[in-house]
Motif scaffolding. Sequence first.
Motif, PDB file in Angstrom:
ATOM      1  N   GLN A  81       3.602  -5.309   8.652  1.00  0.00           N
ATOM      2  CA  GLN A  81       4.517  -6.202   9.323  1.00  0.00           C
ATOM      3  C   GLN A  81       5.291  -7.103   8.256  1.00  0.00           C
ATOM      4  O   GLN A  81       5.295  -8.301   8.510  1.00  0.00           O
ATOM      5  CB  GLN A  81       3.632  -7.224  10.315  1.00  0.00           C
ATOM      6  CG  GLN A  81       2.939  -6.601  11.417  1.00  0.00           C
ATOM      7  CD  GLN A  81       3.740  -6.024  12.372  1.00  0.00           C
ATOM      8  OE1 GLN A  81       4.827  -6.403  12.782  1.00  0.00           O
ATOM      9  NE2 GLN A  81       3.431  -4.901  12.957  1.00  0.00           N
ATOM     10  N   TYR A 143      -5.447  -1.675   4.236  1.00  0.00           N
ATOM     11  CA  TYR A 143      -4.930  -2.546   3.148  1.00  0.00           C
ATOM     12  C   TYR A 143      -4.854  -1.418   1.801  1.00  0.00           C
ATOM     13  O   TYR A 143      -4.277  -1.622   0.997  1.00  0.00           O
ATOM     14  CB  TYR A 143      -5.776  -3.583   2.744  1.00  0.00           C
ATOM     15  CG  TYR A 143      -5.975  -4.731   3.663  1.00  0.00           C
ATOM     16  CD1 TYR A 143      -5.727  -5.734   3.234  1.00  0.00           C
ATOM     17  CD2 TYR A 143      -6.435  -4.577   4.906  1.00  0.00           C
ATOM     18  CE1 TYR A 143      -6.000  -7.040   4.089  1.00  0.00           C
ATOM     19  CE2 TYR A 143      -6.671  -5.371   5.717  1.00  0.00           C
ATOM     20  CZ  TYR A 143      -6.311  -6.828   5.527  1.00  0.00           C
ATOM     21  OH  TYR A 143      -6.547  -7.773   6.073  1.00  0.00           O
ATOM     22  N   LEU A 146      -1.865   0.226  -0.088  1.00  0.00           N
ATOM     23  CA  LEU A 146      -1.337  -0.780  -1.071  1.00  0.00           C
ATOM     24  C   LEU A 146      -1.756  -0.328  -2.344  1.00  0.00           C
ATOM     25  O   LEU A 146      -0.957  -0.682  -3.452  1.00  0.00           O
ATOM     26  CB  LEU A 146      -1.420  -2.169  -1.047  1.00  0.00           C
ATOM     27  CG  LEU A 146      -1.253  -2.717   0.363  1.00  0.00           C
ATOM     28  CD1 LEU A 146      -1.659  -4.319   0.659  1.00  0.00           C
ATOM     29  CD2 LEU A 146       0.369  -2.655   0.653  1.00  0.00           C
ATOM     30  N   PHE A 425      -3.377 -11.852   1.660  1.00  0.00           N
ATOM     31  CA  PHE A 425      -2.917 -11.715   0.083  1.00  0.00           C
ATOM     32  C   PHE A 425      -1.556 -11.406   0.027  1.00  0.00           C
ATOM     33  O   PHE A 425      -1.061 -10.416   0.797  1.00  0.00           O
ATOM     34  CB  PHE A 425      -3.859 -10.959  -0.629  1.00  0.00           C
ATOM     35  CG  PHE A 425      -5.280 -11.420  -0.965  1.00  0.00           C
ATOM     36  CD1 PHE A 425      -5.457 -12.615  -0.737  1.00  0.00           C
ATOM     37  CD2 PHE A 425      -6.055 -10.649  -1.375  1.00  0.00           C
ATOM     38  CE1 PHE A 425      -6.892 -13.084  -0.575  1.00  0.00           C
ATOM     39  CE2 PHE A 425      -7.436 -11.039  -1.798  1.00  0.00           C
ATOM     40  CZ  PHE A 425      -7.748 -12.445  -1.189  1.00  0.00           C
TER      41      PHE A 425
ATOM     42  N   TYR B 407      -7.389  -5.399  -1.224  1.00  0.00           N
ATOM     43  CA  TYR B 407      -6.191  -6.382  -1.154  1.00  0.00           C
ATOM     44  C   TYR B 407      -5.266  -6.064  -0.054  1.00  0.00           C
ATOM     45  O   TYR B 407      -4.961  -5.177   0.081  1.00  0.00           O
ATOM     46  CB  TYR B 407      -5.664  -6.669  -2.547  1.00  0.00           C
ATOM     47  CG  TYR B 407      -4.667  -5.708  -2.925  1.00  0.00           C
ATOM     48  CD1 TYR B 407      -3.354  -5.984  -2.929  1.00  0.00           C
ATOM     49  CD2 TYR B 407      -5.022  -4.499  -3.620  1.00  0.00           C
ATOM     50  CE1 TYR B 407      -2.479  -5.100  -3.418  1.00  0.00           C
ATOM     51  CE2 TYR B 407      -4.326  -3.695  -4.208  1.00  0.00           C
ATOM     52  CZ  TYR B 407      -3.087  -3.668  -4.075  1.00  0.00           C
ATOM     53  OH  TYR B 407      -2.306  -2.765  -4.301  1.00  0.00           O
ATOM     54  N   SER B 408      -4.638  -7.284   0.338  1.00  0.00           N
ATOM     55  CA  SER B 408      -3.544  -7.030   1.293  1.00  0.00           C
ATOM     56  C   SER B 408      -2.282  -7.756   1.192  1.00  0.00           C
ATOM     57  O   SER B 408      -2.055  -8.431   0.088  1.00  0.00           O
ATOM     58  CB  SER B 408      -4.031  -7.699   2.685  1.00  0.00           C
ATOM     59  OG  SER B 408      -4.131  -9.133   2.250  1.00  0.00           O
ATOM     60  N   MET B 409      -1.370  -7.274   2.127  1.00  0.00           N
ATOM     61  CA  MET B 409       0.135  -7.933   1.901  1.00  0.00           C
ATOM     62  C   MET B 409      -0.051  -9.230   3.015  1.00  0.00           C
ATOM     63  O   MET B 409      -0.602  -9.224   3.780  1.00  0.00           O
ATOM     64  CB  MET B 409       1.292  -6.961   2.423  1.00  0.00           C
ATOM     65  CG  MET B 409       1.256  -5.812   1.406  1.00  0.00           C
ATOM     66  SD  MET B 409       2.592  -5.022   2.224  1.00  0.00           S
ATOM     67  CE  MET B 409       2.647  -3.513   1.211  1.00  0.00           C
ATOM     68  N   ASP B 410       0.920 -10.043   2.799  1.00  0.00           N
ATOM     69  CA  ASP B 410       1.236 -10.994   3.731  1.00  0.00           C
ATOM     70  C   ASP B 410       1.975 -10.446   4.934  1.00  0.00           C
ATOM     71  O   ASP B 410       2.779  -9.620   4.907  1.00  0.00           O
ATOM     72  CB  ASP B 410       2.027 -12.194   2.989  1.00  0.00           C
ATOM     73  CG  ASP B 410       2.359 -13.300   4.004  1.00  0.00           C
ATOM     74  OD1 ASP B 410       1.227 -13.423   4.998  1.00  0.00           O
ATOM     75  OD2 ASP B 410       2.880 -14.207   3.645  1.00  0.00           O
ATOM     76  N   GLY B 411       1.492 -10.780   6.155  1.00  0.00           N
ATOM     77  CA  GLY B 411       2.090 -10.557   7.170  1.00  0.00           C
ATOM     78  C   GLY B 411       3.576 -11.250   7.675  1.00  0.00           C
ATOM     79  O   GLY B 411       4.105 -10.795   8.681  1.00  0.00           O
TER      80      GLY B 411
END
Lengths: 466, 412
Positions: A81, A143, A146, A425, B407-411
Motif C-alpha cells: 500500500q 514482507y 522485499l 519498517f 522486514y517490511s515497508m511502510d504502508g
Amino acid sequence: MISVPVLTADNVRKVVDTILLNAEDYFQRTAPAEVLAAMSNASSRWCNPTYGPRETALAVLPKTTGFSYEMIQDFGLGVFQMSGPLERFGSSLQQIREHRRSDGDHFAPVDKGLVKAFGTKIEERHEYPSLITHVLSGNVVGYTALTLLMGLPLNAGEGCAQLVKLPREDPVFMLLYGQSIEEVSPELRRTMAIGYWRGGSQDVERHVFRRTDIIDVLGSDTTISSVAAAAKKANRQVRVFAHGHKTGFAIIGHDSLDSGTTGALPMDICQWDGGACFDVKTVYVEGNVEAAADFARRLSAAMIEFGAKYPIGEQLQRSKWQLTAEILASTMRNRDVQAFVPPDRSHAVVCSADPDYELVGHPFRTVVVKPVSSVHVVPELIGRRREALQTVVVAVGGDDVLQLAEALGTRGASNIHGVGKGGYFELWEPRDGKYESLDLTAPDGRHWVSLCTAEAASAGIATPSA
Amino acid sequence: MIEKPQGPGVSNLAARRGEELTLEFMSSCETALLAQYDRFELYGALCKQSGVHRDDLSTAVRNRDLARVPSIPTGLFKRSKSLLADLNDLEQPDGTWTASSSTSGDPSYVLRSDDDLRIMLESYLAAYSKTPGTDLTLVLSPSHTFATSKNVVRRLELDDGRRALPQYAVPLRGAESHFHDLRYVVRIDMLRTLSNMIVGNRRPVFRTESRTALRKLLAKAKRNGLSVTLCPNVLLLYPAVMRYDIGELELGDRAFVLTGAGGWGGKKGIFNGEPIDKRTYVADLCTRLGIPRGMAKERFFDIYAFTENHAAHFGSWSDDLSDFVFETAGDTVVYAMNPQTGKPVGPGEVGMFSVISPTGCERTAGVCVVQDDLVKVIDSYRDGSVKRFTGVRRTESSAGASAGCAYSMDGD
C-alpha cells in the motif's frame, strides 16, 4: 491451481545457469531506474483489491499459512500500500551511501527519519555478486517480496540473479508475486528462480551454495547455523547475511501510560499472532508495580478489541489453550506475577516485577509488562538480550528519545519506532542493523540504527535540525 | 506388570445407559473433578481463569453440562513443560509413569496407579473385543517384552525412583491376552543397532521379518484356512505388505487389519516413513491381501488413543468417508471443542478432542483433558457429547511458531 516448482538434483544446474545468463544479459542493457520502475509496477498491482493474484493469495494463504484473512490482507498485503516506493528506496540508499562515506556517527536525516552508525567502520571491498540466494522464513506473509530488492541495481553495472527458496509454511505468496513481475517485465522475472527444496537436501544445496555469492537467510537460529555450515562447506567464499530470531521491546514513559498508548500497542504485540521478529514481548512501564498492573489490565482490554478485528489464525486457535495454560502455571508459581488472560484465551498479558520473568519464547499474542523506575534504565536491561535485539517501540517525552536511541543503539537495537508502528519498517531503514544492498560490495561493518520521526512525532519526538 | 482386571473394585464405569448418562457415572465425575480441583492447584487456577469455581463444577455435573468443565490441555504433560509435579500426585509413594512414544522428541508423562493401568488395559480389551476373533495375529511392532525391558524402562525413568513404561506396553499387553496365537514379526536389527551405538545413538533399529519368512507364515495360514489379524504400527505394517506382488499373499476375507496410535503422517516415535494416505492404504492392502474391496468396513480397524487419557476409541473403515469412523469409548464423555470459542460443536463440525472420565486417573489431573487433535463429529448424543467421530487431524507445526525475521515497508 498453483504448482510449486521444486528444485532437484536433476534440474538445479540448469536453473542456476539460466538465471545467471538471463541476469547478465538483462541488467547489462537495462537502466537501474527502469528495473526499479518495473518492480514498483509489480508491487503496485497488489494494491488493487480486484487484482487476480491478490485475490488468489487471500483465498489460499489463510489456509496454507494459518494466519487469519484479515491479518494477511491488512498487514501482509498492506506492504504494497504505497505509491512509488522503489524510487524512494533508490534515492534513500544514495543518501545513506553518502552518510556512510562520512563518519556516520550522528543521527542524520534520511527520508522521514534519522539514522546513525555505531561501532568501528571497516574498509572491505567485494565484487558485485552474480547470484544471491534467499532462504525465506514463513513466520510472516508479504514482507518476503522485499528481499528481492537486494539484487536489484542501484547503479549501472549492478543487478544480479536471485534464487528464492520458499518456506514450507508459505510456498505460495512469492510465486504469486513472481507472477506480477512476469506481467510487468518477463525479462526481469527470468533473472529470478523461485522454488522449493527440502532444507538440507545435499544434492541441491551443494550446487546452489557453490554457485552463490551471498546467501540471505531468514529463519530460526538453528536454520541459520545449518544453512551457513552447509554453505561454507560447499563454498568458502560465500557470504551469509543472517536474519535470525529477534524480539521486540516497548518503552513507555510515565506521561504516556494513557489509552492512546494501550490502544496502539496491540499492533506491535499481536501482528502475525506474535510470531514476527518485531513483535513486542516485553513492555517496560515507567512507574511502580501498581501502575504497571493497571497498564497491563488496560492493555489486555485493548488486545481483546484488536483480536475482534484481527482474529488469531487457525493453527494458533488450537495451541492457544495450552500456551495460556502454561502462562497461568508460571504465574501460579510466582506470586509476584499477575496474568490477564481473557476467557477465550486469545492472548496473555503478564505483569511481573521479576526482572528474570520472560515470555519471549512464546510465538503467540503474549507480552510481559514490567515496571521500571526510569525509562533510562531500560537499555541496560534489554542489552542483556543483544543477540535478539532489533525493534524497540517508544512512547516517551521528546528530549528522552534521542538519549534513549543513543543508548539503545549502543546495546544493539536497530529500529526505533513509535507505538503502534513496530511492524512498519520503512525502506530506508537498516535491516538488522545493516544496509545489505550497499554491503554487497562495500560492507562497512557498523551497526546502523534508525529512528522513525514520523512515528516518533506521535510519541512527541521533535526532529532535530540536521 | 499390568494384570487383566478381575473382581470388584476396578471397573470401567459405563457412562451411559442407552442415550442417558448414568447417575453413577455423573456422581463419580463430580467426586473426581472436585478431588482434582482440591489436589491440583494448577487445575484450580485454570478453572478460576475460566470463571469456574469449585461449586460450579458440581453444578455443571448435576446439570449434565459437562462441556462447561474446564479441561487441561494435554501438551502440559510434556516433559519439557516442567509441570509434571503440578499435574501428577507425587505425594503418593506408588505409581508408574507412562510415557508417550515421543514423536516430537518431547514425551508426555502421566503417573498411573495399578488400578489406572488396569482400567486402561480394560479399555483396550473392550476395543479389541469389537474385532472378530482370528486364529493368528501378526504384530508389527516392538514386543511387550522389549517395551518392558530394563533398557527401555531405564531410559524412560525420571529421577523420582518410580517405575516408567512406554505407553504402548499397555495395548500390547492387552493384545497378548486377547488375541490368539500372537506372534511378533518385528525384531531388533542387532547389526544396525550396534553400528548406531558406535556413533552415539542408543536407540535400537528394528526390522520386519524377511519377505520369505512372512510369506511362509501367511501361506501356511492360508493353507490351513486360518484367519489372520495384522496389527498395529501402520509405518511397519504397510511397507511390509507392500513388499509383496499382487496375488502373492491372497488371504481373502480371512485377513483383518488393526492399526492404532497414529503414524499416518509418516512418523511415530522412533519409526519414520512416508505419509500414508488412508484411502490408498486400504485399496493397496485389499489388493495385496485379496480382501474383497466391498468388505473393507469389516476388515480394517483403527484405535484412537493418547497417553493423557486411558480410553481406546475403536474405529472401522468407512468407504463413504474414506476414513475410519470411531465410536467414543463407553466409559468416557467426549466433546469436540471449537478451537476459537472452547464451546462444543455438533455433527458435521470440527473441533478439538476433549474427553472426560472419572476413572483411570487416580494419580493424575486427567479427569478432563483436551487434545489439540481435530476431529469431525459424525453424530452426537442428546446431551451434545460425541457419539461417533472421524477425520482425526493431528496438530501440524504452527506457521507463527517458526521464529525468524522479516522486514517490511511502510504502508503510508
